[in-house]
Scaffold this active site. Structure first.
Site, mmCIF file in Angstrom:
data_model
loop_
_atom_site.group_PDB
_atom_site.id
_atom_site.type_symbol
_atom_site.label_atom_id
_atom_site.label_comp_id
_atom_site.label_asym_id
_atom_site.label_seq_id
_atom_site.Cartn_x
_atom_site.Cartn_y
_atom_site.Cartn_z
ATOM 1 N N HIS B 68 0.827 -1.207 0.000
ATOM 2 C CA HIS B 68 0.000 0.000 0.000
ATOM 3 C C HIS B 68 0.865 1.263 0.000
ATOM 4 C CE1 HIS B 68 0.728 -1.287 4.132
ATOM 5 N NE2 HIS B 68 0.585 -0.043 4.528
ATOM 6 N N ASP B 147 4.968 -2.985 10.015
ATOM 7 C CA ASP B 147 4.898 -3.650 11.318
ATOM 8 C C ASP B 147 3.574 -4.381 11.490
ATOM 9 O OD1 ASP B 147 3.669 -1.140 11.387
ATOM 10 O OD2 ASP B 147 4.433 -0.595 13.371
ATOM 11 N N GLY B 148 2.514 -3.814 10.913
ATOM 12 C CA GLY B 148 1.206 -4.463 11.031
ATOM 13 C C GLY B 148 1.211 -5.873 10.470
ATOM 14 N N GLU B 356 2.742 -24.533 3.547
ATOM 15 C CA GLU B 356 2.239 -24.431 2.184
ATOM 16 C C GLU B 356 2.281 -23.008 1.654
ATOM 17 O OE1 GLU B 356 0.643 -25.815 4.737
ATOM 18 O OE2 GLU B 356 0.757 -27.958 4.291
#
Lengths: 615, 615
Positions: B68, B147-148, B356
């Protein structure tokens, strides 16, 4: 039980695991044997559980995260007198409750289906969190994990969550037997490797020899006595322990022992020890099923509203009416609008941060404990939790999942944020319900309806505002649809849902002005579909045109086919869906580029109407 | 550039991020601003990259995991003279290359599409691993993380993998700006929380003030100089840094600044600094595209073989013929049979353990570097990586995914191990190819064909042995099908794939003895489908009966519909699929219980034939 008896019990669990797998001709005895002593100590000394009352609210909860070690679990049930030896030997046969991997659909003592690795701990975190923040009960959650599954990120997502929530009612027991399916695990017998990781996520850790029953007993006691942090008991064990031809050997994963009778003899033969499991403490079930009156938000026809806004407001209202409804979100509550629920019901709101697997696992854990969870994130990001949704369906969990920001209509953010595969994913989930509302009142009604449905219910919401098409008292039965335009001379039916409904109406109105009747169906219930209305429309208008803000595979267009699989002739079908990779653009530009806007619908409907006129 | 110039460059990147978002009316300037100094130092001092030659084999690789923050990326491209200011201001508009989240389909300097958080690091691990073990090149991989997104388990799955593989060519830069989308992150500015976690997974860590360009410079130099371990540079930053009304404030995620002109002025106005990015070292591309002759394994008609065995043997043969083919597996190589490839080509085999998401991300990383990856696990467990598959499609990656142990026909292991939703998942992936072979020779041919297809190609294989139906020289074009039974008097067509093909043949032969002609189509290419053959069969026989070892939604039955969406009448359609939750049972019992065995097919075909006879 004293030390000698615990050792004997551990041997019995091995023997019974070997016998069950031998009888079945398949199964995982060696993975059971490594954890047999851990299980013996847990069962005889620490678990507080009433096998006659699996719904006892004070019961500890045991989750076998390494679900392939089911022979051990069933042997433990036998030792606890919950099932008999005869049933034990039905393992893995048609009709037996003792499946290859345990499921709560079959056995009342199983909390959650396991067998997809890395899921038991996340769900255990959910159950432990329910204990702390919802049930306010003192039960402890014990999760027996394999070492191989520590490679799954979901385990560390769960570890992070449990550490952050300080779940001191949670114990992860890691059976470090060194061997995965095809060979050694990454860390072999390096217990410290696991302990350091758990400690970094805020856990208390204990390293122990998993075949020293006294040491295991002390470790479990230490775990139970630890305050303010979850505990990981990291146990060094040997796969196939106790039988020379199997112990610590490669190549024996997921197979009966080569010589089961000799192995049983080596372990001292068949025993019939019975364990008196500790009673749970008295407790009462807290989730006051709401008796409040449900006052859903209301919109007037002609208003503009986004279905995601309606979702948030309706969920908050539902939470007021029902004390058993809880909400979870993946750190996008301002977008999904679960923040509205959070504001009104902070005690029943759970922030899961950007961890969709943990969110769905936690919802499953809450559902296990009788709560009614609604879990929300962008539709696109629910794909992250697909395996958890699949397994929740195996468990028969009742969970509502809300995927917001569906489709290209979100606009500028581009394809990474667009849920375009979610209907396909959710339709294929066994027993699921898939709902895709187009206006605010419809959304509110469906939010409320979802609470009482079985299984996985999916609610797809949209980012942008749209017109309110229905009055606030309109009803929307699951499995129904709404005919929004109809005349005696319709020559094509447009089937739409969500954001394509207003587009379909515009198209129909344009064609009506041209003198061509177009029926419009709002198929808000994508699964189950309203077969009767679709069949009738097909027969009366001759052709169906489906239009959806979703990939062409597995969504609305495919769902419509469900109405025509009775062996009778199928109408002409044409599908409009998102066929290219979208980029950034405004919502209106996106709908146009995808060919699912009013003009595209009108063009296709016109063509179908002309074709219908040609004999 | 000296310190003062670096500071200026950081300001320019902020200014341009603000301007781009302001022009677009959307986007994430504040998330860009927190990382602006980190990016300035990286671009001017550490990245070795030739923007004129994005395919230069010596180029460092930069991945913007926090996708983003695309305004920052595009501003950096501008500073590197790779694009102009005019284009920068087309951000997020229709037709612009500068999408809301970066994609390599649009911009040659983007390695992989990001925007679904927690994916950049796993893919970066794949690229770094390619550097070490395939390309044998010295490029460094820099991944800028938020960090999120550290809450995503996939990040720790990747951290574990990178630590284990000792990827000292990998640097994760964690932009700890304290604020997620809806509020504070779990750990706020506690840099140690992140550093401890990375260290536990075997990483070197450096904590740094992310707005002190000299300190950042030293941290990156330390990372570059670290041997034997990947490095995490954990940087304390402020979201919206440099602009008082935005700095460290909540409520400004994903929005243009309220007063962009004032913000630009506060930062000293628009600049036009250009950075001379370091040249990459000389390197050459190593993946010798195979010029070997492909000698696929061969089976004779009437042999018995499992398609998973054929997959493993064919993949090994393909690896011999082509030096660019690599194989990955999720610790089930003895089941999927990729162990056969591992034995013959150990240098091009990658054990991903039970992870996976990392496996698919790693395959994407290899594809980015020009390799041709085949990644295998049980079909059921590919659902775990759904979001990664979706994003790989956004990137336009060429990856073959193999899902083994599909369907109820695996037998005793039960539903947790049964891939029953995989066709629905894979069909809905944009640009995917979905192949489901029924015999060994067909499998081998399709394994080879997959290598040259674009996008995601899915190959579904089965656990048990089945008859070899085709000769070893038969060809199976993608998009084709095989008519296995046909007569001049067919009254129904059975469409099968995989394990249901032999069942369909048995049913057809039984009905033929009764005098009822049944056509049988082997629809091995589920996407794209063979429209011509299906349409012809429908017209000639009047009814289609689809039969699949998969849920009824989104699989073979829905795929067949693709052939009939041209507005012409659709034939009568009936679908046999798995409608209940299976338990444990033998493979034959499972097929019978699901109603997809020969007897069930025969019963339905008989009914359809009778209905056809009634006018």
């Amino acid at each position: 039980m004293d030390t000698a008896e615990l050792v004997e019990l551990g041997r019995q669990l091995r023997v019974d695991s070997i016998r069950a797998a031998a009888a079945a001709g398949s199964g995982h005895p060696t993975s059971s044997m490594s954890a047999a002593d851990l299980m013996a100590v847990l069962l005889a000394r620490h678990l507080r559980y009433d096998f006659d009352r699996p719904d006892h609210p004070g019961n500890d909860r045991f989750v076998l995260s390494k679900g392939h070690a089911s022979p051990l679990l069933y042997s433990a049930y036998k030792a606890a007198d919950a099932l008999g030896d005869e049933e034990l030997l039905t393992f893995r046969t048609l009709g037996s409750r003792l499946e290859g991997h345990p499921t709560p659909q079959q056995l009342p003592w199983v909390e959650t289906a396991t067998g997809s690795l890395g899921q038991g701990l996340p769900i255990g975190v959910g159950i432990a969190l329910a204990g702390k923040r919802l049930d306010h009960a003192d039960y402890r959650v014990w999760v027996l994990c394999g070492d191989g599954e520590m490679a799954e990120g979901s385990v560390w997502e769960a570890a992070e969550h449990a550490g952050h929530e300080r779940l001191d009612n949670l114990v992860a027991i890691v059976d470090v037997n060194r061997l995965g399916q095809r060979g050694p695990t990454r860390h072999g017998h390096d217990l410290g490797a696991y302990a350091r990781r758990f400690a970094a996520f805020g856990w208390h850790t204990v390293e122990v020899d998993g075949h020293d029953v006294d040491a295991v007993d002390r470790a479990f006691a230490e775990a139970a006595a630890t305050d303010g942090r979850p505990t990981a008991v990291v146990a060094r064990t040997l796969k196939g322990s106790g039988v020379a031809e199997a112990e610590d050997r490669e190549g024996l994963h997921g197979k009966p022992l080569p010589h089961p009778d000799a192995a049983v003899a080596e372990l001292g033969g068949v025993r019939d020890l019975r364990v008196r499991v500790q009673e749970p403490p008295a407790a009462r079930s807290l989730h006051a099923v709401g008796d409040g009156v449900l006052e859903l938000p209301r919109w007037e026809r002609g208003d503009e509203a986004a279905t995601r806004d309606a979702y948030g407001r309706a969920l908050a209202a539902l939470g007021t009416a029902r004390g058993d409804v809880v909400a979870l979100d993946g750190e996008v509550g301002d977008s999904t609008r679960t923040e509205l629920f959070a504001k009104e019901h902070p005690g029943r709101y759970f922030e899961c941060y950007i961890a969709e697997q943990q969110m769905v696992a936690e919802a499953a854990g809450f559902a296990v404990r009788g709560w009614v969870p609604y879990a929300s994130t962008f539709a696109a990001f629910l794909t992250r939790a697909h395996d958890f949704v699949r397994m929740a369906a195996v468990s028969g969990c009742g969970i509502t999942l809300n995927g917001s920001h569906a489709g290209v209509s979100i606009g500028q953010d581009g394809p990474s944020q667009m849920g375009l595969e979610d209907l396909a994913m959710m339709r294929a989930v066994h027993g699921s319900t898939v709902l895709y509302p187009c206006d605010a009142n419809q959304t509110a009604r469906l939010v409320a309806a979802a609470a009482d449905l079985d299984g996985i219910r999916y609610l797809r919401t949209s980012r942008g505002s749209g017109p309110v098409l229905y009055g606030p008292d309109e009803e929307f039965p699951v499995g129904g649809s709404k005919v929004l335009r109809s005349s005696g001379r319709d020559r094509v039916t447009v089937v739409a849902a969500g954001v394509t409904v207003p587009e379909a109406l515009r198209a129909a109105d344009a064609l009506a002005e041209e003198g061509t009747g177009v029926r419009v169906i709002d198929l808000y219930s994508v699964k189950p579909v309203d077969r009767g209305t679709l069949r009738q429309a097909a027969e009366e208008t001759g052709a169906l045109l489906t239009v959806e803000d979703h990939r062409e595979e597995g969504g609305l267009g495919d769902a419509v086919l469900d109405a025509f699989l009775d062996g009778r002739p199928v109408p002409r079908l044409v599908r409009l869906a998102v066929r290219t990779m979208p980029g950034s653009a405004t919502p209106a530009e996106q709908l146009r580029a995808a060919g699912i806007d009013a003009e595209s619908i009108a063009a296709s409907a016109r063509l179908l109407a002309v074709q219908a006129a040609v004999p």
